[in-house]
Design a protein around this motif. Structure first.
Motif, PDB file in Angstrom:
ATOM      1  N   ALA A 166      84.922 105.557  44.087  1.00  0.00           N
ATOM      2  CA  ALA A 166      83.532 105.973  43.841  1.00  0.00           C
ATOM      3  C   ALA A 166      83.494 107.133  42.834  1.00  0.00           C
ATOM      4  CB  ALA A 166      82.850 106.381  45.147  1.00  0.00           C
ATOM      5  N   LEU A 167      84.439 108.059  42.955  1.00  0.00           N
ATOM      6  CA  LEU A 167      84.534 109.181  42.010  1.00  0.00           C
ATOM      7  C   LEU A 167      84.785 108.648  40.595  1.00  0.00           C
ATOM      8  CD1 LEU A 167      84.840 112.311  41.514  1.00  0.00           C
ATOM      9  CD2 LEU A 167      87.285 111.938  41.865  1.00  0.00           C
ATOM     10  N   TRP A 168      85.726 107.724  40.482  1.00  0.00           N
ATOM     11  CA  TRP A 168      86.054 107.177  39.161  1.00  0.00           C
ATOM     12  C   TRP A 168      84.892 106.379  38.584  1.00  0.00           C
ATOM     13  CZ3 TRP A 168      91.608 105.093  40.517  1.00  0.00           C
ATOM     14  CH2 TRP A 168      92.464 106.197  40.706  1.00  0.00           C
ATOM     15  N   LEU A 169      84.197 105.608  39.410  1.00  0.00           N
ATOM     16  CA  LEU A 169      83.040 104.848  38.925  1.00  0.00           C
ATOM     17  C   LEU A 169      81.943 105.805  38.467  1.00  0.00           C
ATOM     18  CD1 LEU A 169      82.881 102.002  41.601  1.00  0.00           C
ATOM     19  CD2 LEU A 169      83.738 101.825  39.255  1.00  0.00           C
ATOM     20  N   SER A 170      81.767 106.919  39.177  1.00  0.00           N
ATOM     21  CA  SER A 170      80.737 107.882  38.779  1.00  0.00           C
ATOM     22  C   SER A 170      81.111 108.572  37.465  1.00  0.00           C
ATOM     23  CB  SER A 170      80.445 108.889  39.895  1.00  0.00           C
ATOM     24  OG  SER A 170      81.362 109.955  39.882  1.00  0.00           O
ATOM     25  N   ASP A 171      82.416 108.764  37.203  1.00  0.00           N
ATOM     26  CA  ASP A 171      82.844 109.302  35.899  1.00  0.00           C
ATOM     27  C   ASP A 171      82.341 108.403  34.780  1.00  0.00           C
ATOM     28  OD1 ASP A 171      84.274 111.454  36.951  1.00  0.00           O
ATOM     29  OD2 ASP A 171      86.154 110.321  37.041  1.00  0.00           O
ATOM     30  N   TRP A 172      82.552 107.102  34.934  1.00  0.00           N
ATOM     31  CA  TRP A 172      82.122 106.152  33.904  1.00  0.00           C
ATOM     32  C   TRP A 172      80.600 106.165  33.767  1.00  0.00           C
ATOM     33  CZ3 TRP A 172      85.030 104.082  30.265  1.00  0.00           C
ATOM     34  CH2 TRP A 172      86.399 104.008  30.472  1.00  0.00           C
ATOM     35  N   ALA A 173      79.904 106.212  34.902  1.00  0.00           N
ATOM     36  CA  ALA A 173      78.437 106.190  34.878  1.00  0.00           C
ATOM     37  C   ALA A 173      77.872 107.458  34.233  1.00  0.00           C
ATOM     38  CB  ALA A 173      77.896 106.026  36.294  1.00  0.00           C
ATOM     39  N   LYS A 174      78.452 108.618  34.566  1.00  0.00           N
ATOM     40  CA  LYS A 174      77.933 109.901  34.070  1.00  0.00           C
ATOM     41  C   LYS A 174      78.369 110.218  32.651  1.00  0.00           C
ATOM     42  CE  LYS A 174      79.139 112.599  37.570  1.00  0.00           C
ATOM     43  NZ  LYS A 174      79.296 113.497  38.675  1.00  0.00           N
ATOM     44  N   HIS A 175      79.652 109.961  32.350  1.00  0.00           N
ATOM     45  CA  HIS A 175      80.233 110.432  31.085  1.00  0.00           C
ATOM     46  C   HIS A 175      80.566 109.323  30.098  1.00  0.00           C
ATOM     47  CE1 HIS A 175      80.604 114.437  32.834  1.00  0.00           C
ATOM     48  NE2 HIS A 175      81.251 113.913  33.851  1.00  0.00           N
ATOM     49  N   GLY A 176      80.580 108.067  30.582  1.00  0.00           N
ATOM     50  CA  GLY A 176      80.958 106.965  29.705  1.00  0.00           C
ATOM     51  C   GLY A 176      82.439 106.931  29.391  1.00  0.00           C
ATOM     52  N   VAL A 177      83.215 107.667  30.186  1.00  0.00           N
ATOM     53  CA  VAL A 177      84.670 107.721  30.021  1.00  0.00           C
ATOM     54  C   VAL A 177      85.275 108.004  31.394  1.00  0.00           C
ATOM     55  CG1 VAL A 177      84.600 110.176  29.414  1.00  0.00           C
ATOM     56  CG2 VAL A 177      86.560 108.801  28.733  1.00  0.00           C
ATOM     57  N   GLY A 178      86.480 107.529  31.601  1.00  0.00           N
ATOM     58  CA  GLY A 178      87.153 107.762  32.874  1.00  0.00           C
ATOM     59  C   GLY A 178      88.513 107.095  32.873  1.00  0.00           C
ATOM     60  N   TYR A 179      89.123 107.052  34.052  1.00  0.00           N
ATOM     61  CA  TYR A 179      90.422 106.401  34.159  1.00  0.00           C
ATOM     62  C   TYR A 179      90.247 104.889  34.039  1.00  0.00           C
ATOM     63  CZ  TYR A 179      92.171 110.870  35.976  1.00  0.00           C
ATOM     64  OH  TYR A 179      92.511 112.180  36.142  1.00  0.00           O
ATOM     65  N   TRP A 180      91.212 104.263  33.373  1.00  0.00           N
ATOM     66  CA  TRP A 180      91.231 102.813  33.258  1.00  0.00           C
ATOM     67  C   TRP A 180      92.096 102.192  34.352  1.00  0.00           C
ATOM     68  CZ3 TRP A 180      92.863 104.534  27.937  1.00  0.00           C
ATOM     69  CH2 TRP A 180      91.818 104.454  27.005  1.00  0.00           C
ATOM     70  N   ALA A 181      91.717 100.997  34.770  1.00  0.00           N
ATOM     71  CA  ALA A 181      92.619 100.122  35.508  1.00  0.00           C
ATOM     72  C   ALA A 181      93.501  99.467  34.454  1.00  0.00           C
ATOM     73  CB  ALA A 181      91.833  99.065  36.270  1.00  0.00           C
ATOM     74  N   VAL A 182      94.796  99.419  34.706  1.00  0.00           N
ATOM     75  CA  VAL A 182      95.734  98.860  33.728  1.00  0.00           C
ATOM     76  C   VAL A 182      96.304  97.554  34.269  1.00  0.00           C
ATOM     77  CG1 VAL A 182      97.830  99.274  32.377  1.00  0.00           C
ATOM     78  CG2 VAL A 182      96.346 101.206  32.994  1.00  0.00           C
ATOM     79  N   GLU A 183      96.209  96.511  33.444  1.00  0.00           N
ATOM     80  CA  GLU A 183      96.778  95.205  33.786  1.00  0.00           C
ATOM     81  C   GLU A 183      97.792  94.830  32.716  1.00  0.00           C
ATOM     82  OE1 GLU A 183      93.601  92.346  34.039  1.00  0.00           O
ATOM     83  OE2 GLU A 183      92.445  93.570  35.454  1.00  0.00           O
ATOM     84  N   GLN A 184      98.808  94.076  33.099  1.00  0.00           N
ATOM     85  CA  GLN A 184      99.720  93.509  32.101  1.00  0.00           C
ATOM     86  C   GLN A 184      98.992  92.322  31.483  1.00  0.00           C
ATOM     87  OE1 GLN A 184     102.620  92.991  35.291  1.00  0.00           O
ATOM     88  NE2 GLN A 184     104.168  93.895  33.972  1.00  0.00           N
ATOM     89  N   ARG A 185      99.037  92.209  30.175  1.00  0.00           N
ATOM     90  CA  ARG A 185      98.328  91.112  29.511  1.00  0.00           C
ATOM     91  C   ARG A 185      98.864  89.754  29.955  1.00  0.00           C
ATOM     92  NH1 ARG A 185      97.558  92.703  23.262  1.00  0.00           N
ATOM     93  NH2 ARG A 185      96.776  90.576  23.234  1.00  0.00           N
ATOM     94  N   GLU A 186     100.160  89.699  30.306  1.00  0.00           N
ATOM     95  CA  GLU A 186     100.737  88.412  30.717  1.00  0.00           C
ATOM     96  C   GLU A 186     100.339  88.004  32.134  1.00  0.00           C
ATOM     97  OE1 GLU A 186     105.182  89.924  32.073  1.00  0.00           O
ATOM     98  OE2 GLU A 186     104.720  89.638  29.944  1.00  0.00           O
ATOM     99  N   THR A 187      99.863  88.967  32.939  1.00  0.00           N
ATOM    100  CA  THR A 187      99.390  88.636  34.300  1.00  0.00           C
ATOM    101  C   THR A 187      98.008  89.253  34.506  1.00  0.00           C
ATOM    102  OG1 THR A 187     100.591  90.554  35.154  1.00  0.00           O
ATOM    103  CG2 THR A 187     101.674  88.417  35.379  1.00  0.00           C
ATOM    104  N   PRO A 188      96.983  88.708  33.822  1.00  0.00           N
ATOM    105  CA  PRO A 188      95.642  89.281  33.935  1.00  0.00           C
ATOM    106  C   PRO A 188      95.128  89.228  35.369  1.00  0.00           C
ATOM    107  CG  PRO A 188      95.600  87.211  32.693  1.00  0.00           C
ATOM    108  CD  PRO A 188      97.028  87.534  32.950  1.00  0.00           C
TER     109      PRO A 188
END
Length: 175
Positions: free
Chosen positions: A58-80
């Motif tokens: 919820a904290l991370w989602l609010s970062d994106w909502a408030k600031h338009g920037v935050g931590y990313w979820a990282v996926e390997q491109r070969e295993t989306p």
């Protein structure tokens, strides 16, 4: 839908997909941050419950909502669809001022593959380009050798030791 700060929307590197967290990432957040291995150098230790993971997400989602920037979820491109890490920058109050906190944490099975450096390099470049007026820092446990190596590979500069959540930690900054 969150308003993304231009430049911080989903992006790819050679091997990785970096995307904003979503509410459906709860299990991934719990798996990654509940693991004693990935949380060994985290002052607050591993997450102990799904509710704790919900609060963090919820904290991370609010970062994106408030600031338009935050931590990313990282996926390997070969295993989306499979989140293997978290990386990026988020606004944080640190020593009385707002900074961009650079963080990276990856599943044990992917550690040592250079993913943290690959993803964090993008985060640092985007922060420099799009948020040049906000100081970027990485706060790292002094015994976390792999994390210290990532900071050095990125060209971050060791500034000082500080007490961070009760733990002496190394503060790195960007020139």
């Amino acid at each position: 839908m969150h308003t993304m700060l231009h430049g911080f929307e989903s992006t790819t590197t050679e091997r990785l997909l970096l995307r904003p967290f979503r509410e459906t990432d709860l299990d991934a957040v719990f798996t990654l941050h509940g693991d004693p291995e990935t949380s060994r150098f985290n002052p607050s230790g591993p997450l102990r419950s799904l509710d704790a993971a919900k609060e963090l997400l919820a904290l991370w989602l609010s970062d994106w909502a408030k600031h338009g920037v935050g931590y990313w979820a990282v996926e390997q491109r070969e295993t989306p669809g499979v989140v293997v890490g978290v990386c990026g920058v988020r606004h944080k109050l640190f020593e009385g001022r707002t900074v961009l906190n650079l963080a990276y944490r990856f599943a044990p099975r992917t550690q040592g593959l250079g993913y943290a450096t690959e993803a964090a390099r993008v985060a640092v470049e985007k922060a420099r380009r799009h948020l040049p007026d906000v100081l970027l820092v990485a706060i790292i446990h002094p015994e976390n050798a792999p994390s210290l190596r990532v900071a050095e590979r990125l060209g971050l500069r060791f500034e000082r030791i500080t007490d961070y959540e009760g733990t002496p930690s190394r503060v790195y900054g960007v020139d």
